[in-house]
Write a protein that holds these residues in place. Structure first.
Motif, mmCIF file in Angstrom:
data_model
loop_
_atom_site.group_PDB
_atom_site.id
_atom_site.type_symbol
_atom_site.label_atom_id
_atom_site.label_comp_id
_atom_site.label_asym_id
_atom_site.label_seq_id
_atom_site.Cartn_x
_atom_site.Cartn_y
_atom_site.Cartn_z
ATOM 1 N N ASN A 26 46.825 24.101 -35.959
ATOM 2 C CA ASN A 26 47.451 22.863 -36.229
ATOM 3 C C ASN A 26 46.420 21.641 -35.456
ATOM 4 O OD1 ASN A 26 47.606 22.803 -33.300
ATOM 5 N ND2 ASN A 26 49.521 24.060 -33.316
ATOM 6 N N PRO A 27 46.491 20.680 -35.508
ATOM 7 C CA PRO A 27 45.781 19.638 -34.938
ATOM 8 C C PRO A 27 45.250 19.866 -33.386
ATOM 9 C CG PRO A 27 47.556 18.571 -36.052
ATOM 10 C CD PRO A 27 47.901 19.979 -36.102
ATOM 11 N N TYR A 28 46.089 20.370 -32.682
ATOM 12 C CA TYR A 28 45.601 20.484 -31.309
ATOM 13 C C TYR A 28 44.650 21.829 -31.255
ATOM 14 C CZ TYR A 28 50.386 18.557 -31.315
ATOM 15 O OH TYR A 28 51.370 17.771 -31.734
ATOM 16 N N GLU A 33 42.673 23.049 -33.673
ATOM 17 C CA GLU A 33 41.483 22.469 -34.180
ATOM 18 C C GLU A 33 40.656 21.734 -33.033
ATOM 19 O OE1 GLU A 33 42.188 20.487 -37.986
ATOM 20 O OE2 GLU A 33 42.958 22.230 -38.629
ATOM 21 N N ASN A 65 43.854 21.346 -43.173
ATOM 22 C CA ASN A 65 45.079 22.077 -42.663
ATOM 23 C C ASN A 65 45.850 21.280 -41.835
ATOM 24 O OD1 ASN A 65 44.419 24.684 -43.168
ATOM 25 N ND2 ASN A 65 43.293 25.365 -41.367
ATOM 26 N N SER A 66 45.495 20.234 -41.172
ATOM 27 C CA SER A 66 46.614 19.383 -40.590
ATOM 28 C C SER A 66 47.184 18.461 -41.497
ATOM 29 C CB SER A 66 45.652 18.367 -39.580
ATOM 30 O OG SER A 66 44.945 17.286 -40.100
ATOM 31 N N TYR A 104 50.008 20.969 -42.529
ATOM 32 C CA TYR A 104 50.804 20.997 -41.176
ATOM 33 C C TYR A 104 51.909 19.914 -41.287
ATOM 34 C CZ TYR A 104 52.470 21.332 -36.301
ATOM 35 O OH TYR A 104 53.105 21.356 -35.444
#
Lengths: 162, 647
Positions: A54-56, A58, B428-429, B432
């Motif tokens: 998830n963005p965190y 990464e 990926n985000s 998500y």
């Protein structure tokens, strides 16, 4: 068998207390019954984010720090640079015009000596609040308290460990 | 016997108080801690709480949440750095929502009716996952301020045309893919074939997904599409010869790059023009620039006021300059036969129908729009037994399924159940965020008179001559007015209270760059004086704000101006604004370009200085907390800055 008044009193007392104990635990017992059917699946689903990128993840940041990053990139990065090294694009104009540089959080000599309270004071009151130039504006009226807290949490990630 | 009973009773008397202490509730401790913090920090804004169970209850929504028994600080200000569970709620959610009625569990899930920590938090939604609850009350078609990931997911859902194949209740969208009518006269056959094989390889910002076509099949579809000729375009005369060098100048002056990327560099609204020469021909390009909506009625490209000669120049420049010669070689060496025979075309038609190209693109060939994907209206709470996980090893949850399905559409395919979904190029985000959006599509809807019915502002359509100009120049592609449009450029809803009439007219006639760091700059449309006047008049008359009065009694005196000048230096405004030859590049300059005295209205500057974020949400200018007098002084000073005086 003779029954003394004392033993009756004792029994009543014991019974009453036992009742209170049951009442006391009652909340959690009834709560458990209600949700017995409501799936462990849901719980798993809530945390599916942790299993995937998830963005965190990464950015190797906590959720707090990620919120801080969004604020930092928007308001601060123009001068302090995206990596906190004081090399934002506007820093060169400041150097040319006034001979000053934005603070370099990645500086391994000065940055670790910084106190968090001092960073907070500088953000809220601007450069003048910590005895520096007025070109760092005050953000205390623009950012809310919780935003400043997560912002500092993110800025801490730039500071090299001693 | 009696001794025993006495012993037993005494034992009870000792044990029971211990039990009592043991079952004293957690919330009492938290409430004490909260009161203690308030006392220590001497926070005047917060009142200490009275120890006891606390509940938010609202009958109409069947809310009864005991969460605030432990989370006593959620609504308190200045508790942002307190430890959990007494920390205050982050963000502006509690300001925007009537928390005393909707409680906690409507958004956060979990169990509000219990005081036990584990039970209450069972199945609770945390952090960004809370956004999956937004559509329980808000309409699905709406962008919600604060729900960043959900909004991004929704934008992707619209852009990628998911609703072409999947039905979602409350989110019905038109087909946004380019029209394929007359494509045979517009696009080269080889390009079509390679494009169909792998769109994102041919164009960096391609929205079309990869359908896993092999060479033969892609060639067949290309042959089939090539049969659709545009008779009118074929009949057009060959455009006149242009001057490529002049075309380059026009292209740069008109700032096409604000919307179109060239080999990945530039704006993001239009398609990438980096390989235009390989893709299309002069004739089509000429017709397209002349009237962008001739081939696609829904195109968002503005119609520039170019002369025919200028268009020919631009078209020639684009064809000459943006041809990829490596690609030309690849096309030439391509040994695959053209295949014009009827069997190939029939095969192409079959594949075209099977892939449901018609779900995104309009083409008049008798094949009708039919959604073949599963309905997604309630995928957020669809029983897990209805998901087909195939032989895959991923965790058995909805979120994991959706994520994996978008990332690798054929992941769950088995021999018996082949799958048809194409592959979208997403990070990926992105996936998500899209997953988060899909999880929010569930049937747990709440309808209550408590919630305001928001008017659908996306339908705002100005009328009359101004409306026609907005349509011609496609202002809504970049500007937002009264809730409609894209927020790429300045929101024009209160522009009439901001700028002066003369400046606006001059700016429309010559749209110079307002800020050095601006990337997406206004294209040069070459407005005629009549058009510029119509637009100016409409904006000045209609797009004004009630709380910024027009033409106030301007207060100005020499002392005030001197004081203002002093303040501008003292407050450090020059960190971002340029004055003379000193200053930063972040904000508009005080010395060059559009000057405050020419451009802005005094009352607007005053309001802006008092609270910039109130006018433009999230603008970089900090709120300095200026006093009335200070703001007046700076306003008076800024109004003296104009071109007449500088010269």
């Amino acid at each position: 068998m003779r029954i003394s008044s004392k033993s009756i009193l004792d029994s009543i007392l014991a019974f009453g207390l036992a009742f209170i104990i049951l009442q006391c635990g009652g909340n959690s017992v009834s709560g458990k019954k209600e949700i017995a059917g409501s799936s462990a699946v849901q719980t798993k689903e809530v945390f599916f984010a942790d299993m995937y990128n998830n963005p965190y993840r990464e950015a190797h940041l906590s959720r707090h720090q990620y919120r801080g990053k969004l604020i930092y990139d928007h308001y601060c990065a123009v001068c302090h640079g995206e990596n906190g090294d004081g090399n934002g694009f506007n820093s060169f104009n400041l150097q040319d015009s006034f001979g000053i540089r934005p603070f370099n959080f990645a500086d391994s000599t000065a940055a670790p000596l910084l106190k968090l309270a001092e960073i907070k004071r500088a953000i809220e009151g601007g450069g003048r609040a910590v005895g520096k130039s007025q070109y760092m504006p005050p953000w205390g009226k623009t950012l809310r308290d919780d935003e400043i807290i997560v912002l500092i949490d993110y800025i801490r990630t730039f500071i090299p460990m001693l | 016997m009696r001794t025993y009973r006495n012993c037993f009773n005494s034992l009870l008397l000792i044990v029971i108080p211990i039990l009592f202490v043991g079952c004293s509730q957690d919330w009492q401790g938290y409430q004490n801690e909260y009161n203690q913090i308030i006392e220590e920090k001497a926070l005047d804004e917060n009142q200490p709480v009275k120890i006891g169970k606390k509940v938010i209850s609202y009958e109409k929504l069947q809310v009864a949440d005991y969460c605030i028994s432990c989370h006593v600080g959620v609504t308190a200000i200045k508790m942002a750095d307190a430890p959990q569970p007494i920390q205050s709620h982050p963000g502006e959610f509690l300001i925007k929502h009537d928390w005393q009625k909707i409680g906690c569990t409507i958004c956060h899930g979990g169990n509000g009716g219990t005081l036990s920590k584990e039970d209450a938090h069972e199945g609770m939604l945390k952090a960004e996952m809370v956004q999956t609850s937004c559509y329980r009350c808000h309409p699905r078609s709406r962008q919600l301020p604060g729900a960043r990931q959900l909004n991004h997911g929704q934008k992707l859902f619209t852009d990628l045309q998911c609703s072409g194949c999947h039905f979602v209740e409350g989110l019905v969208l038109p087909r946004l893919g380019p029209s394929l009518n007359g494509i045979g006269s517009r696009i080269e056959r080889k390009w079509l074939r390679y494009w169909l094989k792998n769109p994102s390889e041919m164009m960096p910002n391609a929205k079309m997904p990869d359908f896993y076509l092999n060479d033969d099949n892609a060639g067949a579809v290309a042959a089939y599409l090539k049969t659709f000729k545009d008779q009118q375009l074929e009949g057009d005369p060959e455009p006149r010869k242009g001057d490529p060098a002049e075309g380059g100048n026009i292209l740069r002056r008109a700032r096409c790059i604000s919307c179109h990327p060239f080999n990945g560099r530039g704006g993001f609204l239009g398609p990438d023009l980096g390989r235009l020469g390989n893709k299309t021909n002069r004739k089509f390009l000429f017709a397209k620039i002349k009237d962008p909506r001739r081939f696609e009625p829904n195109s968002t490209m503005p119609q520039f006021n170019f002369s025919d000669q200028q268009i020919a120049d631009v078209a020639d420049y684009l064809i000459d300059e943006y041809t990829d010669y490596d690609l030309v070689d690849i096309f030439n060496e391509d040994s695959l036969k053209a295949g014009n025979d009827s069997t190939t075309i029939e095969k192409g038609r079959k594949i075209y129908k099977e892939l449901r190209c018609v779900n995104c693109h309009i083409l008049d060939n008798g094949i009708e729009w039919m959604r073949i994907g599963p309905k997604l209206s309630d995928i957020g709470d669809k029983p897990l037994s209805e998901f087909d996980f195939g032989h895959s090893q991923i965790p058995g949850t909805r979120g994991a399924y959706i994520f994996e399905k978008i990332k690798n559409p054929r992941a769950f395919a088995t021999a018996d159940h082949p799958q048809k979904m194409p592959l979208f190029k997403l990070t990926n985000s992105d996936i998500y965020d899209l997953t988060l959006l899909l999880l929010s599509f569930n049937q747990k809807k709440i309808s209550s008179p408590l919630f305001m019915a928001f008017p659908d502002t996306s339908l705002y359509r100005p009328q009359g001559e101004f409306g026609r100009l907005v349509e011609k120049f496609q202002c809504f592609s970049c500007h937002r007015i009264n809730g409609r449009g894209f927020n790429l450029a300045y929101d024009l809803s209160i522009e009439g209270s901001r700028v002066s009439r003369q400046w606006l007219y001059d700016y429309l006639m010559v749209s110079y760059s307002l800020r050095p760091i601006l990337v997406e700059r206004m294209p040069i449309f070459n407005f005629t004086p009549q058009e510029a006047k119509t637009i100016t008049d409409h904006i000045m008359a209609n797009y004004t704000s009630g709380w910024i009065p027009r033409h106030p009694g301007e207060e100005s005196s020499p002392q005030l101006i001197v004081q203002g000048k002093q303040l501008v230096k003292e407050k450090g405004c020059l960190a971002c604004h340029i004055l003379g030859d000193k200053g930063g590049y972040v904000a508009p300059s005080f010395t060059t370009g559009a000057l405050a005295g020419d451009k802005l209205q005094a009352e607007w500057i005053y309001r802006w200085l008092k609270d910039p974020q109130k006018i433009v949400h999230g603008v970089l200018e900090p709120n300095y907390g200026l006093s009335d007098r200070e703001a007046l002084a700076i306003t008076a000073y800024l109004m003296t800055l104009n071109h007449k005086d500088w010269r």
